[in-house]
Design a protein around this motif. Structure first.
Motif, mmCIF file in Angstrom:
data_model
loop_
_atom_site.group_PDB
_atom_site.id
_atom_site.type_symbol
_atom_site.label_atom_id
_atom_site.label_comp_id
_atom_site.label_asym_id
_atom_site.label_seq_id
_atom_site.Cartn_x
_atom_site.Cartn_y
_atom_site.Cartn_z
ATOM 1 N N ASN A 121 20.917 -7.131 -44.481
ATOM 2 C CA ASN A 121 22.362 -7.364 -44.573
ATOM 3 C C ASN A 121 22.942 -6.680 -45.807
ATOM 4 O O ASN A 121 24.025 -6.090 -45.756
ATOM 5 C CB ASN A 121 22.660 -8.870 -44.632
ATOM 6 C CG ASN A 121 22.604 -9.533 -43.265
ATOM 7 O OD1 ASN A 121 22.918 -8.914 -42.245
ATOM 8 N ND2 ASN A 121 22.206 -10.787 -43.229
ATOM 9 N N TYR A 122 22.219 -6.760 -46.918
ATOM 10 C CA TYR A 122 22.681 -6.093 -48.138
ATOM 11 C C TYR A 122 22.767 -4.585 -47.921
ATOM 12 O O TYR A 122 23.739 -3.941 -48.316
ATOM 13 C CB TYR A 122 21.747 -6.405 -49.304
ATOM 14 C CG TYR A 122 22.158 -5.687 -50.572
ATOM 15 C CD1 TYR A 122 23.167 -6.195 -51.383
ATOM 16 C CD2 TYR A 122 21.550 -4.482 -50.949
ATOM 17 C CE1 TYR A 122 23.571 -5.524 -52.537
ATOM 18 C CE2 TYR A 122 21.949 -3.810 -52.089
ATOM 19 C CZ TYR A 122 22.958 -4.334 -52.872
ATOM 20 O OH TYR A 122 23.360 -3.657 -54.004
ATOM 21 N N TYR A 125 25.822 -3.555 -45.535
ATOM 22 C CA TYR A 125 27.196 -3.879 -45.952
ATOM 23 C C TYR A 125 27.790 -2.706 -46.729
ATOM 24 O O TYR A 125 27.349 -2.378 -47.838
ATOM 25 C CB TYR A 125 27.169 -5.148 -46.799
ATOM 26 C CG TYR A 125 28.519 -5.721 -47.137
ATOM 27 C CD1 TYR A 125 29.410 -6.122 -46.133
ATOM 28 C CD2 TYR A 125 28.901 -5.888 -48.460
ATOM 29 C CE1 TYR A 125 30.644 -6.667 -46.452
ATOM 30 C CE2 TYR A 125 30.136 -6.440 -48.793
ATOM 31 C CZ TYR A 125 31.010 -6.825 -47.773
ATOM 32 O OH TYR A 125 32.239 -7.358 -48.096
ATOM 33 N N ASN A 128 28.447 -2.130 -50.572
ATOM 34 C CA ASN A 128 27.298 -2.027 -51.470
ATOM 35 C C ASN A 128 26.870 -0.578 -51.685
ATOM 36 O O ASN A 128 26.056 -0.303 -52.574
ATOM 37 C CB ASN A 128 26.124 -2.847 -50.930
ATOM 38 C CG ASN A 128 26.395 -4.343 -50.988
ATOM 39 O OD1 ASN A 128 27.130 -4.819 -51.850
ATOM 40 N ND2 ASN A 128 25.817 -5.088 -50.057
ATOM 41 N N LEU A 145 30.543 -4.386 -40.545
ATOM 42 C CA LEU A 145 30.204 -4.370 -41.965
ATOM 43 C C LEU A 145 30.662 -3.082 -42.646
ATOM 44 O O LEU A 145 30.368 -2.873 -43.831
ATOM 45 C CB LEU A 145 28.691 -4.518 -42.161
ATOM 46 C CG LEU A 145 28.142 -5.958 -42.254
ATOM 47 C CD1 LEU A 145 28.390 -6.715 -40.956
ATOM 48 C CD2 LEU A 145 26.657 -5.941 -42.594
ATOM 49 N N THR A 149 37.148 -2.923 -46.502
ATOM 50 C CA THR A 149 37.253 -4.384 -46.371
ATOM 51 C C THR A 149 36.646 -4.793 -45.029
ATOM 52 O O THR A 149 37.363 -5.002 -44.046
ATOM 53 C CB THR A 149 38.720 -4.849 -46.459
ATOM 54 O OG1 THR A 149 39.502 -4.138 -45.468
ATOM 55 C CG2 THR A 149 39.285 -4.557 -47.835
ATOM 56 N N PRO A 150 35.329 -4.902 -44.956
ATOM 57 C CA PRO A 150 34.663 -5.201 -43.682
ATOM 58 C C PRO A 150 35.098 -6.539 -43.093
ATOM 59 O O PRO A 150 35.479 -7.471 -43.816
ATOM 60 C CB PRO A 150 33.185 -5.225 -44.067
ATOM 61 C CG PRO A 150 33.094 -4.420 -45.319
ATOM 62 C CD PRO A 150 34.372 -4.689 -46.049
ATOM 63 N N GLN A 153 30.181 -9.906 -43.257
ATOM 64 C CA GLN A 153 29.260 -9.607 -44.355
ATOM 65 C C GLN A 153 27.805 -9.594 -43.915
ATOM 66 O O GLN A 153 26.932 -9.164 -44.678
ATOM 67 C CB GLN A 153 29.439 -10.613 -45.489
ATOM 68 C CG GLN A 153 30.767 -10.483 -46.221
ATOM 69 C CD GLN A 153 30.837 -11.407 -47.428
ATOM 70 O OE1 GLN A 153 30.452 -12.569 -47.351
ATOM 71 N NE2 GLN A 153 31.320 -10.889 -48.543
ATOM 72 N N THR A 154 27.537 -10.067 -42.702
ATOM 73 C CA THR A 154 26.163 -10.109 -42.214
ATOM 74 C C THR A 154 26.096 -9.541 -40.799
ATOM 75 O O THR A 154 27.076 -9.582 -40.052
ATOM 76 C CB THR A 154 25.609 -11.544 -42.214
ATOM 77 O OG1 THR A 154 26.440 -12.374 -41.382
ATOM 78 C CG2 THR A 154 25.579 -12.103 -43.625
ATOM 79 N N GLY A 198 24.124 -12.013 -51.388
ATOM 80 C CA GLY A 198 24.729 -10.720 -51.074
ATOM 81 C C GLY A 198 25.033 -9.847 -52.271
ATOM 82 O O GLY A 198 25.532 -8.732 -52.101
#
Length: 533
Positions: A121-122, A125, A128, A145, A149-150, A153-154, A198
């Motif tokens: 997930n990190y 996204y 990141n 993601l 501005t997604p 977040q996962t 996150g």
């Protein structure tokens, strides 16, 4: 050389392609081996040491010590389970990954399904800014993601079943998903890597915590070294050495001199200027083995002077690949005229056709009619041993196109990547690729798709993207290869890069070590290398 696989140093071609035979592993003494000794291996300065942000060979080599992959590859390039107990699917859409019990991170945390879910997930996204985010695009929910501005977040496609099991739902069928899990973007991260959910802890990259056979010894000493030591609680095969010092060099010649004097144990690429003498210098400590590297020149297609494919094809036709291979690389590389390596199923020889034929007269006429620039700059990383062949290429372009040409060295590969990512003027720029997993798609998607993680040239072709996507979703390898080959044909028409050479591993070691092997990814096998007493 990656996306592991952007390769910093010059790599050399397949032994099978050149009719070469790999030398023996060599032995520096007769007193047996010492499991309590550490070994020293050269690397260039890594760009990053976060698994989802590491896409070059030096960082990948360090991470291969610190982490254990879900799968790895046997001698036939087939995936087999390592940290995974099983990876299964009935429809190539929903995959169930069961982890082996007993793995722990180097800080003692047990490895669970959550650690993979959190890490992926990190990586996926977008805010990141992870360089290997692309590898998660096949997982359902990836699009949500993306952007500044997604919407989420996962990844909706990741679901925990129990502590050792999770499912991965893809947005479309992909038969090679199990195969790609050997890439370092799919390593897990411990809870300690995050300052909050996150959010990666600022200090994590300087001393990464993994679940592999080695753990960090101190912190990353930039431009000097990264040291690791054996992790005794590792449940898999234990290394035969107590530790590794990954010694960072900016000049290959210095690394080569240190190997000759036994002050360095492994140099992963013999410098071009030493190729003629290395077999004599090193004896049976000079070695070759199959590799997957691919060297090419890239165009900033977003710059007007290189936006016309005819300009790019003319430059390709003005380069005498055979002459440079012979004069600079002493016939230790193979000229490349296709966009994928001979090591993968679906490879075809000379897919670029006339653009790969050395024809100075035709090249100059095409270049002038297409309005090619009167000056050409070729940027490369000075820590990779590329000056000789870049200078030779410039000499050919001057003679054959009537242009001014100059080679421009950036101190480190990471410096070159930083400039290229920022679209700063660098002219043509040298790049290299070492496959992440054995599939034709891996030479196409990351490098040339519109959102490819290593598409630094601004190349966009919706039809190419469509064909690669269709190949990825194909039900069989044969159907997938047919689509990938159609996509490669489009690259031959557009020529966003110039294929130059295929590589094999050509390396050497000191008299202090034995059983030195490099894999297809230009990484030293850290479970086999031994120190000589």
């Amino acid at each position: 050389m990656r996306v592991r696989r952007l390769a910093a140093w010059t790599a050399l071609p397949l032994a099978v392609a050149l009719g070469l035979t790999a030398c023996g592993s060599g032995s520096g003494g007769s007193g047996g081996t010492d499991p309590n000794a550490a070994v020293r291996i050269e690397i260039a300065e890594p760009q990053h040491l976060v698994p989802t942000n590491t896409n070059e060979t030096s960082g990948s080599q360090v991470l291969a010590a610190l982490f254990s992959p879900l799968v790895d590859y046997d001698d036939a390039h087939q995936a087999y389970e390592v940290a995974a107990e099983s990876v299964t699917s009935e429809d190539n859409i929903t995959w169930t990954i069961t982890l082996k019990d007993g793995y722990t991170f180097h800080n003692g945390e047990p490895v669970t399904a959550d650690n993979y879910i959190d890490a992926w997930n990190y990586g996926a996204y977008a805010p990141n800014g992870q360089g290997s985010s692309y590898f998660f695009e096949k997982i359902a929910g990836y699009e949500e993601l993306q952007g500044e501005t997604p919407a989420a977040q996962t990844l909706s496609g990741l679901e925990k079943v129990d502590d050792l099991t999770f499912t991965v739902t893809l947005s479309a069928p992909y038969s090679d998903f199990r195969t790609m899990l050997g890439y370092n973007a799919f390593y897990p991260l411990p809870k300690a890597a995050f300052s909050e959910p996150g959010v990666l802890d600022e200090g994590y990259e300087q001393a990464p915590i993994g679940q592999g056979p080695f753990q960090m010894k101190g912190t990353w000493q930039h431009d000097a070294r990264v040291e690791v030591e054996r992790y005794d609680a590792f449940p898999g095969e234990q290394p035969k050495v107590a530790g590794v010092e990954f010694r960072i060099y900016q000049q290959p010649a210095a690394a080569y001199a240190d190997v000759l004097s036994d002050n360095l144990d492994v140099i992963k690429v013999i410098p071009t200027e030493n190729l003629s003498t290395a077999p004599t210098d090193l004896g049976d400590r000079f070695q070759t083995s199959p590799g997957s590297s691919f060297q090419f020149l890239s165009f900033p297609t977003y710059q007007e002077e290189f936006s016309d494919p005819d300009v790019r094809k003319a430059i390709s036709m003005a380069i005498d690949r055979e002459e440079i291979t012979k004069a600079v690389f002493k016939d230790s590389q193979a000229p490349a005229r296709s966009f994928v390596s001979p090591v993968v199923a679906g490879y075809r020889d000379n897919t670029i056709g006339d653009a790969g034929t050395f024809d100075p007269a035709k090249a100059k006429a095409l270049y002038e009619s297409a309005g090619g620039p009167s000056q050409i700059e070729i940027s490369y990383n000075g820590d990779g041993g590329h000056k000789d062949w870049v200078d030779a290429t410039c000499n050919q372009l001057r003679a054959n196109l009537g242009v001014e040409c100059v080679g421009s060295a950036e101190p480190k590969f990471s410096d070159l990547l930083t400039k290229v990512k920022a679209e700063q003027p660098v002219g043509l720029f040298r790049m290299g690729w070492v496959m992440d997993y054995p599939s034709m798609e891996n030479y196409l998607g990351p490098l040339y798709s519109s959102n490819g993680s290593s598409n630094f040239y601004g190349y966009e072709n919706p039809e190419f993207d469509k064909l690669v996507a269709e190949g990825s979703a194909a039900a069989s390898e044969e159907e997938a290869i047919a689509k990938y080959q159609q996509a490669e044909d489009l690259l031959a028409e557009d020529m966003p890069v110039i294929p130059l050479r295929y590589g094999q591993n050509v390396f050497g070691h000191s008299s202090n070590v034995t059983n030195v092997e490099l894999d297809l990814f230009n990484r030293v096998d850290l479970l086999k290398i031994e120190a000589v007493q």
